[in-house]
Design a protein around this motif. Structure first.
Motif, PDB file in Angstrom:
ATOM      1  N   ARG A  43       0.626  -1.934  -0.128  1.00  0.00           N
ATOM      2  CA  ARG A  43      -0.113  -0.333   0.342  1.00  0.00           C
ATOM      3  C   ARG A  43       0.763   1.205   0.059  1.00  0.00           C
ATOM      4  NH1 ARG A  43      -5.069  -0.576   4.968  1.00  0.00           N
ATOM      5  NH2 ARG A  43      -5.613   1.014   3.176  1.00  0.00           N
ATOM      6  N   SER A  44       1.125   1.815   0.465  1.00  0.00           N
ATOM      7  CA  SER A  44       2.795   2.437   0.847  1.00  0.00           C
ATOM      8  C   SER A  44       4.078   2.524  -0.162  1.00  0.00           C
ATOM      9  CB  SER A  44       3.595   2.728   1.971  1.00  0.00           C
ATOM     10  OG  SER A  44       3.702   1.948   2.918  1.00  0.00           O
ATOM     11  N   HIS A  45       4.191   1.171  -1.029  1.00  0.00           N
ATOM     12  CA  HIS A  45       5.375   0.730  -1.031  1.00  0.00           C
ATOM     13  C   HIS A  45       6.670   1.053  -0.803  1.00  0.00           C
ATOM     14  CE1 HIS A  45       2.495   0.068  -4.581  1.00  0.00           C
ATOM     15  NE2 HIS A  45       2.064   1.338  -5.033  1.00  0.00           N
ATOM     16  N   ARG A  46       6.554   0.830   0.677  1.00  0.00           N
ATOM     17  CA  ARG A  46       8.553   1.203   1.260  1.00  0.00           C
ATOM     18  C   ARG A  46       8.120  -0.436   1.262  1.00  0.00           C
ATOM     19  NH1 ARG A  46      10.994   4.966   2.118  1.00  0.00           N
ATOM     20  NH2 ARG A  46      12.105   4.656   4.130  1.00  0.00           N
ATOM     21  N   ILE A  47       9.750  -0.440   1.152  1.00  0.00           N
ATOM     22  CA  ILE A  47      10.845  -1.395   1.274  1.00  0.00           C
ATOM     23  C   ILE A  47      11.925  -1.454   2.316  1.00  0.00           C
ATOM     24  CG2 ILE A  47      12.046  -1.633   0.028  1.00  0.00           C
ATOM     25  CD1 ILE A  47      12.007  -4.025  -1.100  1.00  0.00           C
ATOM     26  N   ALA A  48      12.291  -2.613   3.670  1.00  0.00           N
ATOM     27  CA  ALA A  48      13.102  -3.070   4.183  1.00  0.00           C
ATOM     28  C   ALA A  48      13.534  -4.093   3.863  1.00  0.00           C
ATOM     29  CB  ALA A  48      12.676  -2.413   5.337  1.00  0.00           C
ATOM     30  N   GLY A  49      15.405  -3.872   3.821  1.00  0.00           N
ATOM     31  CA  GLY A  49      15.786  -5.350   4.455  1.00  0.00           C
ATOM     32  C   GLY A  49      17.449  -5.281   4.837  1.00  0.00           C
ATOM     33  N   LEU A  50      17.819  -6.053   4.574  1.00  0.00           N
ATOM     34  CA  LEU A  50      19.607  -6.283   5.521  1.00  0.00           C
ATOM     35  C   LEU A  50      20.155  -6.834   3.924  1.00  0.00           C
ATOM     36  CD1 LEU A  50      21.615  -6.527   7.240  1.00  0.00           C
ATOM     37  CD2 LEU A  50      20.884  -8.761   7.807  1.00  0.00           C
ATOM     38  N   ILE A  51      21.501  -6.447   3.206  1.00  0.00           N
ATOM     39  CA  ILE A  51      22.202  -6.245   2.519  1.00  0.00           C
ATOM     40  C   ILE A  51      23.598  -7.268   2.891  1.00  0.00           C
ATOM     41  CG2 ILE A  51      23.457  -5.564   0.255  1.00  0.00           C
ATOM     42  CD1 ILE A  51      20.071  -4.979   0.213  1.00  0.00           C
ATOM     43  N   VAL A  52      23.654  -8.016   2.510  1.00  0.00           N
ATOM     44  CA  VAL A  52      24.684  -8.665   2.576  1.00  0.00           C
ATOM     45  C   VAL A  52      25.998  -9.410   1.873  1.00  0.00           C
ATOM     46  CG1 VAL A  52      23.451  -9.666   4.771  1.00  0.00           C
ATOM     47  CG2 VAL A  52      23.362 -10.998   2.819  1.00  0.00           C
ATOM     48  N   LEU A  53      26.851  -9.625   2.246  1.00  0.00           N
ATOM     49  CA  LEU A  53      27.764 -10.323   1.174  1.00  0.00           C
ATOM     50  C   LEU A  53      28.285 -11.272   2.031  1.00  0.00           C
ATOM     51  CD1 LEU A  53      29.911  -7.611  -0.292  1.00  0.00           C
ATOM     52  CD2 LEU A  53      28.287  -8.567  -1.613  1.00  0.00           C
ATOM     53  N   GLY A  54      28.470 -13.125   1.544  1.00  0.00           N
ATOM     54  CA  GLY A  54      28.864 -14.061   1.889  1.00  0.00           C
ATOM     55  C   GLY A  54      27.979 -14.832   3.518  1.00  0.00           C
ATOM     56  N   GLU A  55      29.039 -15.059   3.979  1.00  0.00           N
ATOM     57  CA  GLU A  55      27.625 -15.235   5.086  1.00  0.00           C
ATOM     58  C   GLU A  55      28.079 -14.566   6.649  1.00  0.00           C
ATOM     59  OE1 GLU A  55      26.187 -18.296   5.343  1.00  0.00           O
ATOM     60  OE2 GLU A  55      26.874 -18.925   3.230  1.00  0.00           O
ATOM     61  N   ARG A  56      27.071 -13.481   6.048  1.00  0.00           N
ATOM     62  CA  ARG A  56      26.623 -12.331   6.432  1.00  0.00           C
ATOM     63  C   ARG A  56      27.997 -11.790   7.513  1.00  0.00           C
ATOM     64  NH1 ARG A  56      20.699 -11.912   9.630  1.00  0.00           N
ATOM     65  NH2 ARG A  56      19.690 -13.550   8.509  1.00  0.00           N
ATOM     66  N   GLN A  57      29.131 -11.455   6.416  1.00  0.00           N
ATOM     67  CA  GLN A  57      30.114 -11.232   6.716  1.00  0.00           C
ATOM     68  C   GLN A  57      30.442  -9.814   6.978  1.00  0.00           C
ATOM     69  OE1 GLN A  57      30.447 -14.342   4.881  1.00  0.00           O
ATOM     70  NE2 GLN A  57      32.469 -15.361   4.716  1.00  0.00           N
ATOM     71  N   ALA A  58      29.856  -9.017   5.505  1.00  0.00           N
ATOM     72  CA  ALA A  58      29.290  -8.074   5.737  1.00  0.00           C
ATOM     73  C   ALA A  58      28.100  -7.609   5.715  1.00  0.00           C
ATOM     74  CB  ALA A  58      30.212  -7.188   4.739  1.00  0.00           C
ATOM     75  N   SER A  59      27.249  -6.500   6.261  1.00  0.00           N
ATOM     76  CA  SER A  59      25.908  -6.513   5.831  1.00  0.00           C
ATOM     77  C   SER A  59      25.344  -5.282   6.085  1.00  0.00           C
ATOM     78  CB  SER A  59      25.067  -7.174   6.629  1.00  0.00           C
ATOM     79  OG  SER A  59      25.189  -6.840   8.539  1.00  0.00           O
ATOM     80  N   LEU A  60      24.266  -4.997   6.253  1.00  0.00           N
ATOM     81  CA  LEU A  60      23.602  -3.106   6.055  1.00  0.00           C
ATOM     82  C   LEU A  60      22.847  -3.394   5.606  1.00  0.00           C
ATOM     83  CD1 LEU A  60      24.235  -0.356   5.843  1.00  0.00           C
ATOM     84  CD2 LEU A  60      24.640  -0.172   3.454  1.00  0.00           C
ATOM     85  N   ARG A  61      21.560  -2.438   7.059  1.00  0.00           N
ATOM     86  CA  ARG A  61      20.661  -2.863   6.503  1.00  0.00           C
ATOM     87  C   ARG A  61      20.067  -1.882   5.662  1.00  0.00           C
ATOM     88  NH1 ARG A  61      16.496  -5.253   8.246  1.00  0.00           N
ATOM     89  NH2 ARG A  61      17.753  -6.396   9.711  1.00  0.00           N
ATOM     90  N   VAL A  62      19.161  -1.809   5.409  1.00  0.00           N
ATOM     91  CA  VAL A  62      18.358  -0.509   3.578  1.00  0.00           C
ATOM     92  C   VAL A  62      17.416  -0.550   4.189  1.00  0.00           C
ATOM     93  CG1 VAL A  62      20.228  -0.129   2.741  1.00  0.00           C
ATOM     94  CG2 VAL A  62      18.617  -1.664   1.871  1.00  0.00           C
ATOM     95  N   THR A  63      16.625   1.362   3.683  1.00  0.00           N
ATOM     96  CA  THR A  63      14.762   1.178   3.426  1.00  0.00           C
ATOM     97  C   THR A  63      15.448   2.218   2.061  1.00  0.00           C
ATOM     98  OG1 THR A  63      14.948   2.784   5.296  1.00  0.00           O
ATOM     99  CG2 THR A  63      14.718   0.952   6.264  1.00  0.00           C
TER     100      THR A  63
END
Length: 350
Positions: A180-200
């Motif tokens: 409805r609002s077209h909002r998205i959120a998620g966790l961007i990861v590389l490998g087995e979560r050795q590097a990650s970043l939460r984005v919206t």
């Protein structure tokens, strides 16, 4: 007056008298040593510790070998300083490096006259395009949306810095999407979560439209390089945005248009092929008959437009259709068929 006493002679140990051959060998040896020293000055100080200068760090710590040339092999891997954060840079004062080397009893270090060195931390940069692609893959595979018609606008400066060893594809995990609002959120990861970043961010439905690559003045013709196809948010386009760029080539601007503007209906139109007051070729064709005469256009018209023309000989005004540059076509006037009454069908007069 008493006579001076003679100086007491001191007996000296006799030394061997150098022979000519010995003298020649010594001279040759000294000459060779001087020549080598002049030709290869670094050989005389091969073990001198020297500062490397600006460096690029590939791990969390800087070792003695990272900072100093000719460091002993046994101490080359000794940690000395902490490296800057991934993707950033910092400086180290050379006096601090010299003090650290001195504590290891390695002697002085040749700094080359530098007061500091700069350290750049190597990193893999995962920017907005990779992050958007990862989120769109999830929207397509788990929610059935057409990723080709979607665009994700991330909130803020979303950039993931990771070690160079993590060279695989960035993936999105724990993705939530509000239809409805077209909002998205998620966790961007590389490998087995050795590097990650939460984005919206915000998801937009897009449409491919024709966009000008340069400004056009009124009357300018559109050429092949003047148009690019781009995807833009559908909600901001309206229904008059033009999407077929190839069909616009050769048309002319109807007003001044700025670069990067989305082309809309009425912005461009086909060029006028007939100008008012110009002489035109009037073509008359019907089965078995083809005639051509010269006339005067009373109106300006584009390809396919209806214009009136005057036959100078008869002074008659004809309605014609523009069929090419300076050419119009006049259709023959079809006469109404005459229906003859049948004698049998006529009413009887009493």
């Amino acid at each position: 007056m008493q006579p001076l006493k003679p100086l007491r002679q001191t007996s000296l140990r006799s030394a061997p008298v150098p022979t000519p051959g010995m003298i020649v060998r010594v001279v040759l040896a000294v000459s060779a040593l001087v020549a080598v020293s002049l030709a290869f000055p670094s050989l005389a100080r091969a073990d001198t510790l020297r500062l490397r200068g600006d460096i690029t760090a590939k791990s969390d710590v800087l070792t003695l070998g990272d900072l100093v040339e000719n460091a002993p092999a046994a101490l080359s891997g000794r940690p000395m300083f902490r490296a800057p954060a991934l993707g950033t840079s910092g400086t180290i004062q050379t006096r601090r490096i010299a003090e650290s080397v001195d504590r290891l009893d390695l002697g002085n270090i040749d700094t080359g006259g530098r007061s500091q060195i700069q350290v750049q931390r190597a990193a893999r940069r995962v920017g907005a395009p990779e992050i958007e692609a990862a989120l769109k893959r999830v929207l397509a595979t788990t929610m059935g949306l057409d990723a080709g018609n979607l665009s994700v606008r991330l909130d803020g400066e979303a950039t993931l810095f990771a070690p160079l060893s993590l060279d695989g594809q960035a993936n999105a995990l724990d993705v939530t999407y509000d239809a409805r609002s077209h909002r998205i959120a998620g966790l961007i990861v590389l490998g087995e979560r050795q590097a990650s970043l939460r984005v919206t961010g915000q998801v937009y439905e897009t449409r491919e439209v024709a966009v000008l690559t340069r400004s056009l003045n009124r009357g300018d013709a559109v050429s092949q390089g003047d148009i690019a196809l781009e995807r833009r948010p559908r909600d901001a386009l309206g229904g008059d945005a033009l999407g077929n760029g190839s069909s616009l080539i050769g048309q002319v601007a109807q007003r001044s248009l700025s670069a990067n503007a989305v082309l809309r209906a009425g912005d461009v139109a086909p060029p006028d092929l007939v100008q008012r007051g110009d002489a035109v070729a009037i073509v008359f064709e019907m089965p078995g008959v083809s005639l051509s005469m010269t006339g005067i256009a009373n109106e300006t018209g584009r390809l396919g437009a209806a214009v009136s023309v005057t036959n100078p000989a008869s002074k008659k005004t004809l309605q014609a259709t523009v069929i090419g540059p300076g050419r119009v076509s006049v259709s023959p006037i079809r006469s109404q068929p005459i229906v003859q009454a049948s004698a049998s069908a006529a009413p009887r007069v009493n």
